[in-house]
Write an enzyme that holds these catalytic residues in place. Sequence first.
Site, PDB file in Angstrom:
ATOM      1  N   LYS A  61       0.845  -1.193   0.000  1.00 37.78           N
ATOM      2  CA  LYS A  61       0.000   0.000   0.000  1.00 37.78           C
ATOM      3  C   LYS A  61       0.882   1.245   0.000  1.00 37.78           C
ATOM      4  O   LYS A  61       1.545   1.556   0.978  1.00 37.78           O
ATOM      5  CB  LYS A  61      -0.912   0.045   1.231  1.00 37.78           C
ATOM      6  CG  LYS A  61      -1.976   1.129   1.066  1.00 37.78           C
ATOM      7  CD  LYS A  61      -2.547   1.615   2.365  1.00 37.78           C
ATOM      8  CE  LYS A  61      -1.728   2.692   3.024  1.00 37.78           C
ATOM      9  NZ  LYS A  61      -1.648   3.974   2.289  1.00 37.78           N
ATOM     10  N   GLU A  67      10.086   1.161  10.406  1.00 40.86           N
ATOM     11  CA  GLU A  67      11.096   2.187  10.099  1.00 40.86           C
ATOM     12  C   GLU A  67      10.411   3.535  10.285  1.00 40.86           C
ATOM     13  O   GLU A  67       9.560   3.927   9.482  1.00 40.86           O
ATOM     14  CB  GLU A  67      11.586   2.019   8.662  1.00 40.86           C
ATOM     15  CG  GLU A  67      12.257   0.683   8.384  1.00 40.86           C
ATOM     16  CD  GLU A  67      13.605   0.531   9.078  1.00 40.86           C
ATOM     17  OE1 GLU A  67      14.171   1.549   9.513  1.00 40.86           O
ATOM     18  OE2 GLU A  67      14.071  -0.608   9.202  1.00 40.86           O
ATOM     19  N   CYS A  73      13.901  10.469   6.263  1.00 41.79           N
ATOM     20  CA  CYS A  73      13.957  10.047   7.670  1.00 41.79           C
ATOM     21  C   CYS A  73      15.343  10.293   8.245  1.00 41.79           C
ATOM     22  O   CYS A  73      15.492  10.635   9.404  1.00 41.79           O
ATOM     23  CB  CYS A  73      13.567   8.585   7.793  1.00 41.79           C
ATOM     24  SG  CYS A  73      14.536   7.515   6.712  1.00 41.79           S
ATOM     25  N   GLU A  89      10.583  15.921  15.183  1.00 43.53           N
ATOM     26  CA  GLU A  89      10.931  15.748  13.771  1.00 43.53           C
ATOM     27  C   GLU A  89      10.295  16.878  12.956  1.00 43.53           C
ATOM     28  O   GLU A  89       9.079  17.071  12.995  1.00 43.53           O
ATOM     29  CB  GLU A  89      10.423  14.392  13.274  1.00 43.53           C
ATOM     30  CG  GLU A  89      10.873  14.113  11.855  1.00 43.53           C
ATOM     31  CD  GLU A  89      10.421  12.745  11.347  1.00 43.53           C
ATOM     32  OE1 GLU A  89       9.234  12.411  11.503  1.00 43.53           O
ATOM     33  OE2 GLU A  89      11.257  12.020  10.783  1.00 43.53           O
TER      34      GLU A  89
HETATM   35  P1  NAD Z   1       2.368   8.205   8.118  1.00 37.00           P
HETATM   36  O1  NAD Z   1       2.639   7.443   9.366  1.00 37.00           O
HETATM   37  O2  NAD Z   1       1.379   9.296   8.176  1.00 37.00           O
HETATM   38  O3  NAD Z   1       1.860   7.223   6.954  1.00 37.00           O
HETATM   39  C1  NAD Z   1       2.636   6.125   6.527  1.00 37.00           C
HETATM   40  C2  NAD Z   1       1.722   5.114   5.866  1.00 37.00           C
HETATM   41  O4  NAD Z   1       0.849   4.542   6.841  1.00 37.00           O
HETATM   42  C3  NAD Z   1       0.804   5.694   4.789  1.00 37.00           C
HETATM   43  O5  NAD Z   1       0.778   4.795   3.702  1.00 37.00           O
HETATM   44  C4  NAD Z   1      -0.543   5.754   5.478  1.00 37.00           C
HETATM   45  O6  NAD Z   1      -1.638   5.665   4.608  1.00 37.00           O
HETATM   46  C5  NAD Z   1      -0.484   4.531   6.359  1.00 37.00           C
HETATM   47  N1  NAD Z   1      -1.371   4.530   7.520  1.00 37.00           N
HETATM   48  C6  NAD Z   1      -1.929   5.594   8.156  1.00 37.00           C
HETATM   49  N2  NAD Z   1      -2.645   5.167   9.228  1.00 37.00           N
HETATM   50  C7  NAD Z   1      -2.513   3.813   9.259  1.00 37.00           C
HETATM   51  C8  NAD Z   1      -2.992   2.812  10.136  1.00 37.00           C
HETATM   52  N3  NAD Z   1      -3.711   3.107  11.209  1.00 37.00           N
HETATM   53  N4  NAD Z   1      -2.653   1.522   9.888  1.00 37.00           N
HETATM   54  C9  NAD Z   1      -1.865   1.204   8.831  1.00 37.00           C
HETATM   55  N5  NAD Z   1      -1.390   2.119   7.954  1.00 37.00           N
HETATM   56  C10 NAD Z   1      -1.703   3.411   8.179  1.00 37.00           C
HETATM   57  O7  NAD Z   1       3.785   8.709   7.613  1.00 37.00           O
HETATM   58  P2  NAD Z   1       4.073   9.690   6.396  1.00 37.00           P
HETATM   59  O8  NAD Z   1       3.660  11.060   6.792  1.00 37.00           O
HETATM   60  O9  NAD Z   1       3.526   9.092   5.149  1.00 37.00           O
HETATM   61  O10 NAD Z   1       5.663   9.613   6.291  1.00 37.00           O
HETATM   62  C11 NAD Z   1       6.544  10.486   6.966  1.00 37.00           C
HETATM   63  C12 NAD Z   1       7.179   9.774   8.133  1.00 37.00           C
HETATM   64  O11 NAD Z   1       7.832   8.595   7.668  1.00 37.00           O
HETATM   65  C13 NAD Z   1       8.244  10.586   8.823  1.00 37.00           C
HETATM   66  O12 NAD Z   1       8.093  10.473  10.211  1.00 37.00           O
HETATM   67  C14 NAD Z   1       9.546   9.908   8.392  1.00 37.00           C
HETATM   68  O13 NAD Z   1      10.605  10.061   9.288  1.00 37.00           O
HETATM   69  C15 NAD Z   1       9.108   8.499   8.277  1.00 37.00           C
HETATM   70  N6  NAD Z   1      10.007   7.741   7.426  1.00 37.00           N
HETATM   71  C16 NAD Z   1      10.872   6.857   8.016  1.00 37.00           C
HETATM   72  C17 NAD Z   1      11.790   6.160   7.241  1.00 37.00           C
HETATM   73  C18 NAD Z   1      12.763   5.194   7.868  1.00 37.00           C
HETATM   74  O14 NAD Z   1      13.378   4.433   7.138  1.00 37.00           O
HETATM   75  N7  NAD Z   1      12.949   5.196   9.183  1.00 37.00           N
HETATM   76  C19 NAD Z   1      11.820   6.355   5.858  1.00 37.00           C
HETATM   77  C20 NAD Z   1      10.930   7.265   5.300  1.00 37.00           C
HETATM   78  C21 NAD Z   1      10.032   7.952   6.091  1.00 37.00           C
END
Ligand code: NAD
Length: 511
Positions: free
Chosen positions: A175, A247, A281, A379
């Site tokens: 997804k 992650e 990230c 962050e």
């Molecule tokens: P997010 O947590 O808002 O969303 C991530 C994904 O989760 C999306 O696809 C979203 O639709 C889905 N989602 C939302 N609610 C959910 C639920 N209850 N159950 C399952 N899936 C759900 O994150 P974002 O805003 O898309 O991404 C930014 C964040 O990602 C930042 O905090 C960044 O640091 C982190 N990130 C971490 C890494 C890493 O490798 N550590 C890499 C890239 C991004």
Amino acid sequence: MAVPIEDRPTPTDRGEESLPVLDPATGEQLADVPVTDPAEVRAAVKLARAAQPTWLALGFRGRRAVFATSRRWLLDNRDRVIDTIVGETGKAREEAVVEFVYMVTALAYWARTAPAHLRTRRVRSLSPFVLGRTMYTRREPVGVVGVIGPWNNPLVNSFGDAIPALAAGNSVVLKPSEETPLTGLLMREMIRGCGYPTGVFQVIPGAGATGRALADEADFVMFTGSTATGRKVAARAAERLVPSSLELGGKDALLVLADAPLDRAVNVAVHGAFFNAGQTCTSIERVYVEAPLYEEFVTRVRELTEQLTVGRPDGFGTADIGAVTYPPQLDVINEHVQDAVDHGARVLTGGRPLDGPGRFYPPTVIVDVDHSMRCMREETFGPTLPIMKVGNVEEAVRLINDSEYGLQASIVTRDTRLARAIAARLRVGAVTVNDTQSNYLALGLPMGGWRQSGLGVRHGGEGIRKYTRIQSVMVNKHPLRRDVHMMPFRPSGYRFVLRLVDLLNGRLRSR
Ligand code: NAD
């Protein structure tokens, strides 16, 4: 007060059936993508489960052939892939190239190394109770891996995690983020054209509700995203006792020691903080500089930052800093900068969003910061570079570790011996010395956050073995009628065992 990002309703939570995808650099609508509802998610996972044995039966060699075709497809469709990423994220074209290169490399790396990472391993034991047995461990794929990805790297942080899962013989239901589903839909074309058996690799666009449904069905959840959502995903997976790998967010620090080569330190800081407009990230989100180099470092960082171009990425060399992909993130960046200013910080460059069209925040260097400010603790996920002066290494180590996150840290110094010693004291999952972020591109190097930055790792042996279950096998090829330790107990048997223990442990007794 602003609603925290994780509590804002997503399109599926609002009951909408499609996702409007906007170009963050222009505001123009690019597409309207249908949302996968929970019943469709269940059907996708069912199909994936039914297809997985066929995929496993292909063996490493068969799967390697499919990956080779996928690589060719990517190379043939390079510009479409890069254009799609640029269109829906608003990032600079050069940054989309990095995603493309990562993906091509990942297909090759996992195809080549999966057999070695997952090979059957012989086990030996010193226990006198198992003498003569053959023992080994073997690995089975977990089944269906649900991959849930964020918007900042639509290819790397979701498809990149699908490849090792597939290489291990799992099927994958992926997804993508609701903000960036178009790269995922393009990848569907790759999947259709490259020989994946039907159902083995599926892409299901949707928002939170789609992700929840996937986390409720998959045999393993590979999640990349915010710490707040990751916690919810892990809790749901734990209720079903299925494993998850998380992650999550970070607040990565850069430490510049007094002996640092200045040019290198400045380039590491500027690239590390502003690559992908800070929406990485492992972005450098705070810098600590030893006092003797502080003034000169700040001046040079400011000069270099002022040379960066911000705007719509129309081709190579048109923008160093692209758009802010996710609309609410602009508020977060703004709030962090404003909070710092309210508490006495000085903004040297940037400091407020640019006028539209499109969503842009200029690279922003901030000084006179401390740990009472949000920009040093939370962050930001934007193009900000707060710099703090430190008296010595001890103070720097204390400040770097003063964070709920523990993803990555960087050190710039000529004394790499000292840097290694400092690395061992940092409570983070990865450290780069005289480098920034490029460790992510070395697929043999495991990468994962400590503390609130995640659980588990991607890349390297650990990054593929997590997608498997281990089975231990003990074979007694020439069994005796009865082992000496079996019931009914015989004192002579146990005396023999004890003598054997002495022998095996290098002790010879005279009695
Ligand atoms: P997010 O947590 O808002 O969303 C991530 C994904 O989760 C999306 O696809 C979203 O639709 C889905 N989602 C939302 N609610 C959910 C639920 N209850 N159950 C399952 N899936 C759900 O994150 P974002 O805003 O898309 O991404 C930014 C964040 O990602 C930042 O905090 C960044 O640091 C982190 N990130 C971490 C890494 C890493 O490798 N550590 C890499 C890239 C991004």
